[in-house]
Design an enzyme around this catalytic site. Sequence first.
Site: not given
Length: 347
Positions: A121, A191, A286, A319-320
């Site tokens: 990232s 968040r 992602d 994405h994680d």
Amino acid sequence: MMYETYGTLNADKSNAILICHALSGHHHVAGKYADQPKNTGWWDNMVGAGKPIDTDKFFVIGFNNLGGCHGSTGPVSLNPETGRQYGSDFPLITVQDWVESQARLADRLGIQQFAAIIGGSLGGMQALQWSLAYPERMRHVLAIAAAPRLTAQNIAFNDVARNAILTDPDFHGGNFYQHGVVPTRGLRLARMLGHITYLSDDAMADKFGRLLRNAEFQYNYEIEFEIESYLRYQGDKFAAYFDANTYLLMTKALDYFDPAHDFDGDLNKSFARAKANFLVISFTTDWRFSPERSREIIRPLLHNHRNVSYAEITSAQGHDSFLMENAHYFAVMRNYLDNVAKECGHE
């Protein structure tokens, strides 16, 4: 700069690997502290003895970026000119600044060339910048779930998150420390928004679906669905330990990063300086840093005749995925780095 090291630096200092962290990361990459047994490094599944980034073979460095809130000088640090925390007086930081500070750390450790620089990232963007700013100082770059620059959509997500913080009444123009408060609501919302973009629709559907906290609809604005409970939990946890000014700095650095900016938008020209070998990895679900963004890295590298390996990993984690265990992903990392280790004298 706050940093940690793992493994042993060999005699010719050729086996060093630099880990560049993502937005909410820090220097504690792997392992646990004796006095904090629950505080496991954020990439502990990847870094350690016998793991893909093998500390029996490599000397691994993790650090907290300047402007961070985990020990490196940042907005929460005392400004020697005022005797108060920097707050809004702390300058904006760019990816280029981070790489420059990391190069100074390498100088201090006597490391003239890294075996590899690795990041996911935002960390992947730092790894790319290293290859452009100091092309002779690494042999390999591993850019995971990254992009050469943000899309308009990504910039938009960051702006909404920042505005949640900037408009929180407890933010006080960034000087909330002097008021004894924290812009918890803004951080929490930032968040929650970010976390939605880190997950895939499939991952959220598999984990939460439309599960209710109660047997029947309550018809109010309290938590009804399990996904709501999860997002609020993640938001509250993040707001309890992360600094609001640091969040603003980190996301702005993401927005500004664009190697092609000084080359009339031409990535081919901007990557002409790179000399390292590259491994680029993307993940199928992602959508924040999609596989197409990784291919935007690959094309200018191939145009400039760099050695590039690419893997697009099937994963449901969005994405994680770059933080999660995945047999194919880990095999790609291990096999590539085993060859890097051979260059350092490890068979």
